[in-house]
Design a protein around this motif. Structure first.
Motif: not given
Length: 295
Positions: A153-161
């Motif tokens: 789960h990431l919150i804030g900036a989208d660093y999925r990549k």
């Protein structure tokens, strides 16, 4: 602007845009002006190019000129770390180091938890952490591939990549208030990578403190503010070598008792870092400001 300014102390954070800067400068020239406290919590002079948006903005000559001019006319400047204080003293000698603190209600807040056995690995932050999240992508992917009961789960900036996780990933964008952000944190394990870099030397341990307040064990880089805050093996783990990200992550996602024990220890530590228990730190700044303007 009102003819009668009743505000006694005005705190401005990162004031550098054209409109707010004009107001800040005008206030500094008024005979009935409030005391001006400039607050900055990042080394805006050394943002790495791997964070393109922030780097492009703060390297603009006009932006930097306004930032520095606004710092110069302030009665006091507050920062969160001594390395940043050294940077800012180039423009204003009256710099106070006031660490980050968080509201006490977080110590009693029960974060959302899943009841299906899934373990949530989490990270939250701004778009200045590109170089940091790259530190752990490969190790994270390997652990998640071998432990299907995990999710990211990431919150804030989208660093999925950048994290490179394609499945079992959630992203929550920016929330309206800090309280909404804290209530959105449902992590069982918090990741806190921080690359050794001049920009990060001025970072505070805020991410680790947030985890501690919420009773979440953290896996953090053994660098700078994180090295000073995280108690290795007690409130989380500090990583010195790359492979340790995977090792400590495997240990925590597969041992609920360890997560609970470390989270409880972290919360006990965090009890010393509440806003309510440290108001004197800000009171000292206001007092110093009053004394400097009365001379």
């Amino acid at each position: 602007m009102s003819e009668h300014l009743e505000t006694r102390t005005l705190i401005g954070q990162r004031v550098c845009n054209e409109g707010p800067s004009a107001v800040w400068q005008e206030l500094s020239r008024r005979p009935d002006r409030p005391r001006l406290v400039f607050e900055v919590d990042d080394d805006l002079w050394n943002i790495d190019g791997s964070s393109p948006v922030a780097h492009a903005f703060f390297t603009q000559p006009d932006v930097l000129a306004r930032l520095e001019a606004n710092i110069r006319v302030a009665d006091a400047v507050t920062v969160t770390m001594e390395p940043l204080a050294e940077q800012v003293r180039r423009f204003n000698p009256n710099v106070h180091v006031v660490p980050n603190y968080l509201p006490a209600w977080l110590l009693q807040h029960e974060r959302p938890r899943r009841d299906d056995g899934a373990v949530t690995i989490g990270w939250g932050g701004s778009a200045t952490h590109h170089m940091d999240v790259q530190e752990i992508g490969a190790q994270l992917r390997q652990v998640m591939a071998r432990n299907p009961h995990t999710e990211l789960h990431l919150i804030g900036a989208d660093y999925r990549k950048e994290f490179g996780a394609r499945e079992r990933v959630r992203h929550t964008g920016w929330t309206a208030t800090p309280a909404d952000y804290w209530r959105a944190i449902d992590f069982d394990v918090m990741l806190a990578p921080l690359r050794a870099h001049v920009f990060n030397a001025s970072k505070s341990a805020l991410r680790c403190l947030e985890a501690a307040m919420l009773g979440i064990p953290v896996i953090a880089s053994d660098y700078g503010p994180y090295a000073a805050f995280v108690r290795h093996g007690e409130t989380g783990f500090r990583v010195r070598r790359d492979h340790e990200w995977g090792r400590y992550l495997r240990d925590l996602v597969n041992d609920q008792a360890m997560r609970e024990e470390m989270g409880a220890a972290a919360r006990r530590q965090a009890a010393d870092w509440t806003i309510e228990g440290n108001v004197d730190a800000w009171a000292e700044v206001i007092t110093a400001c009053r004394e400097s303007t009365s001379r």
